[in-house]
Design a protein around this motif. Structure first.
Motif, PDB file in Angstrom:
ATOM      1  N   ILE A  25       0.830  -1.205   0.000  1.00  0.00           N
ATOM      2  CA  ILE A  25       0.000   0.000   0.000  1.00  0.00           C
ATOM      3  C   ILE A  25       0.871   1.263   0.000  1.00  0.00           C
ATOM      4  O   ILE A  25       0.703   2.144  -0.843  1.00  0.00           O
ATOM      5  N   ASP A  26       1.794   1.362   0.931  1.00  0.00           N
ATOM      6  CA  ASP A  26       2.587   2.590   1.074  1.00  0.00           C
ATOM      7  C   ASP A  26       3.705   2.704   0.047  1.00  0.00           C
ATOM      8  O   ASP A  26       3.919   3.772  -0.511  1.00  0.00           O
ATOM      9  N   GLN A  29       1.984   1.629  -3.664  1.00  0.00           N
ATOM     10  CA  GLN A  29       0.788   2.451  -3.852  1.00  0.00           C
ATOM     11  C   GLN A  29      -0.388   1.699  -4.460  1.00  0.00           C
ATOM     12  O   GLN A  29      -1.179   2.252  -5.214  1.00  0.00           O
ATOM     13  N   LYS A  31      -4.050  -0.233  -3.901  1.00  0.00           N
ATOM     14  CA  LYS A  31      -5.224   0.120  -3.094  1.00  0.00           C
ATOM     15  C   LYS A  31      -5.621  -1.068  -2.229  1.00  0.00           C
ATOM     16  O   LYS A  31      -5.650  -2.202  -2.698  1.00  0.00           O
ATOM     17  N   ARG A  86      10.827   6.712  -5.667  1.00  0.00           N
ATOM     18  CA  ARG A  86       9.886   6.296  -4.627  1.00  0.00           C
ATOM     19  C   ARG A  86      10.511   5.244  -3.715  1.00  0.00           C
ATOM     20  O   ARG A  86      10.378   5.308  -2.491  1.00  0.00           O
TER      21      ARG A  86
END
Length: 127
Positions: A25-26, A29, A31, A86
């Motif tokens: 999730i983090d 990314q 859902k 990221r």
């Protein structure tokens, strides 16, 4: 013509639900989706990864569900350089790459990381 059209979902067996949730999730990314009796999945595009916890898997399950046995390749929705940024922001070490690989439909530029259970995760852009 093949009998199979596309992959709908796959099942990932983990040890630590919170660490796995944070990664998918983090970091990546995806859902979060919950369904059924508190089941959890990570959704991206038209696919999802259902989550099982080792020792508390849902039936039916794989013959030998074990954490860390997967080798997955994801196609990024952004340029690979943004993925690399990221990963650095989230302190996720790249274990290999960027390197050129051959994908299902064309050549890829990829980096490799490990999720919390040490599954090999390849993140790629089409080239």
């Amino acid at each position: 013509m093949s009998l199979i059209d596309h992959l709908d979902h796959l099942v990932l067996t983990c040890v630590d639900v919170e660490a796995t949730r944070r990664f998918y999730i983090d970091v990546l990314q995806m859902k979060l989706e919950t369904f059924g009796d508190g089941r959890m999945a990570f959704r991206f595009g038209n696919q999802k990864i259902n989550l099982h916890v080792r020792g508390a898997e849902f039936e039916p399950k794989a013959h030998l569900p074990v954490p860390g046995a997967l080798d997955l390749c994801f196609i990024a929705s952004v340029p690979l350089d943004r993925v690399i940024e990221r990963l650095a922001q989230m302190n996720v070490p790249i274990i290999e790459g960027p390197v050129e690989r051959t994908g299902a439909t064309q050549k890829l530029r990829s980096v490799y990381v490990r999720d919390p259970d040490y599954n090999l995760i390849e993140i790629s852009e089409l080239i």
